[in-house]
Write a protein that holds these residues in place. Structure first.
Motif, short mmCIF file in Angstrom:
data_model
loop_
_atom_site.label_atom_id
_atom_site.label_comp_id
_atom_site.label_asym_id
_atom_site.label_seq_id
_atom_site.Cartn_x
_atom_site.Cartn_y
_atom_site.Cartn_z
N PHE A 1 14.58 10.89 -20.47
CA PHE A 1 13.99 10.79 -21.79
C PHE A 1 12.64 11.52 -21.84
N LYS A 2 11.88 11.45 -20.74
CA LYS A 2 10.61 12.16 -20.70
C LYS A 2 10.84 13.67 -20.70
N ALA A 3 11.80 14.15 -19.90
CA ALA A 3 12.10 15.58 -19.86
C ALA A 3 12.59 16.06 -21.23
N PHE A 4 13.44 15.26 -21.85
CA PHE A 4 13.95 15.59 -23.19
C PHE A 4 12.79 15.68 -24.18
N PHE A 5 11.92 14.70 -24.17
CA PHE A 5 10.79 14.67 -25.10
C PHE A 5 9.87 15.87 -24.90
N LEU A 6 9.54 16.19 -23.65
CA LEU A 6 8.58 17.26 -23.40
C LEU A 6 9.11 18.62 -23.84
N VAL A 7 10.39 18.88 -23.64
CA VAL A 7 10.95 20.15 -24.10
C VAL A 7 10.90 20.23 -25.62
#
Length: 271
Positions: free
Chosen positions: A122-128
């Motif tokens: 979820f963090k990787a998704f959000f940052l992109v």
């Protein structure tokens, strides 16, 4: 397939629509335990810092688990999962080396923030999506080689932002049945922007004036950075973002644009 690759597929199907509203002024949750800071670079090699913080006013996205997110990212209907975020104005800061840099505050819902902290996907998704949103809003390019700082939770003072009391989704699904374009426009609201109270005094009072003094009352404005002013030969156009005030008036006199000036009084909220 990696998480960033999946998110790029997601972004090819939908467009992040990044708005800040015109009704409610909120501040980030300034407890440092509820924020983290990301460092990256713009295409001009200038350092960019992103302060990710929280506010209850930001809508919470639908609660899904990691498996559901992966299925959504791999599906053709990626737009059914939407994340609300508020991206603030840039503010100039100084990094630990004493060099100038730019920081942005991005506000998310506290529950989604907690999910990001517990689940890396979820963090990787959000940052992109966040980087894509900053690029679209401020017309710049950002490196995807970012670093989440371990010893710093934010850079500079977190700024207040305007949010809609009834937010539209910031990730807006495109209508693929009507258009093959990857760009989807959000329908605008028919909200009338109020005019501010104002007075214009001419000197001398009789005859053609040598100069004019105008005062605009702007009680909802917190900072001059939200104001715009255009002075024409016989016209004044004032705006207060986001959609707080708008004034467009013509004067029966010619204005010397080169000798015109303006100053915002933060105590009295007048300009």
């Amino acid at each position: 397939m990696s998480i960033p690759d999946l998110v790029q597929i997601y972004l090819s199907l939908i467009r992040p629509v990044l708005e800040y509203g015109h009704v409610l002024l909120v501040g980030c949750n300034e407890e440092l335990s509820t924020s983290f800071c990301v460092k990256t670079k713009a295409d001009n090699e200038q350092k960019v810092f992103i302060n990710v913080c929280t506010a209850e006013e930001v809508p919470e996205p639908r609660d899904i688990n990691e498996e559901e997110l992966r299925e959504i990212l791999e599906s053709e209907d990626a737009g059914k999962y939407r994340v609300s975020m508020s991206i603030g104005e840039p503010h100039t800061e100084v990094d630990k080396g004493g060099k100038g840099c730019t920081a942005y505050d991005v506000i998310v819902n506290p529950n989604f923030y907690n999910k990001m902290q517990k689940q890396d996907i979820f963090k990787a998704f959000f940052l992109v999506v966040c980087l894509e949103g900053l690029e679209q809003k401020y017309q710049m390019l950002l490196s995807r080689n970012y670093t989440i700082l371990k010893n710093r939770r934010c850079l500079g003072a977190l700024q207040e932002q305007f949010l809609r009391t009834k937010s539209k989704p910031f990730i807006h699904e495109m209508d693929r049945d009507k258009s093959s374009s990857l760009i989807s426009e959000v329908e605008s609201t028919e909200t009338r922007i109020p005019e501010p109270e104002y007075t214009i005094i001419k000197e001398p009072a009789d005859g053609y004036p040598e100069f004019l003094v105008a005062e605009f009352k702007l009680p909802a404005v917190r900072s001059v950075k939200f104001l715009t002013l255009d002075v024409g030969e016989d016209r004044i156009v004032l705006g207060a973002r986001p959609d707080l005030y708008h004034l467009d008036i013509f004067l029966p006199y010619n204005i010397n644009q080169e000798e015109s000036g303006a100053q915002f009084n933060q105590k009295t909220r007048t300009w």
